[in-house]
Design a protein around this motif. Sequence first.
Motif: not given
Length: 281
Positions: A158, A160, A163, A215, A220, A222, A278
Amino acid sequence: MSNALFPLTIFTTKRRFNDFSTDDMRYGDIPEDRLRKEFGLNNISNVVEPYTLTRLTAFDNPQSRFAGTYGGIHRGDKLSVQQCAQLLFEEMQVTSLPFSFIGPHRYLINQMLRNLQLSRGLDFHNPQLDIAYRDKLHSDYATRQTKTVLHDNIGLFIDYNNKGFPHNKLEKLASALKDSILPKFDSLLLDKINGMGITIHDVYATKIEILRLDVNDHSWKENVRFTGQDHFGLDVSDIRKQKFNQFQFFRIWFVLQRFNKFGFRPFLTNMQAVINIEGKR
């Protein structure tokens, strides 16, 4: 560095969807002599003799103490192909009970047998099957299970700051999923008695799509859709295995599907589930 745009398919099995070329999708292709000699399918039913289309009596029933009293003479009534098949399907409903006697999905096998008998190969889908598929995804937490692999690898890459999920990490994610254990109904005990082991067991083809990824600075989440497809049919390697050949349910199934007097068409079974995954930074 650009982020991946969703929705996006991130994984599909090598085994393709809508594959009718496999042996388990064949039907009506094996004569009596091969069924008897190659697969040892002699005593098929306690109700009928499918090769001679004859109803069995107490003197013919292989489970009866009187079996063989009159040698090879069958004393029951002659049946039409349709009558014989109907009795075999009714016997399958009964012999499926040891594999499907507990849980909310135990009646699926009855519906799938009706589809085998009446649909002439039409695809099968049922909301209860989607629920079973979703429950299976939520129940598996082993290190290499697909849901866990998704969680760990999404969290690992990810971005961050931007995002999102870096587009150039999609290949690593797909590679990790390729090595994961995809959802299937093969638990050591439960799937053997809740009906899922004989209705699905394995899942022939699987597709995984990330529908949405959100995010923020610290976490996060999904939205992931799993699509599965299996074949409700038996191939010759199945019936050669002792774990199938020893059970009357599977012997009847193989004869109804593959014997050239019957030739009931196997079909594709479709299932789909959407789950949320998540994690935190």
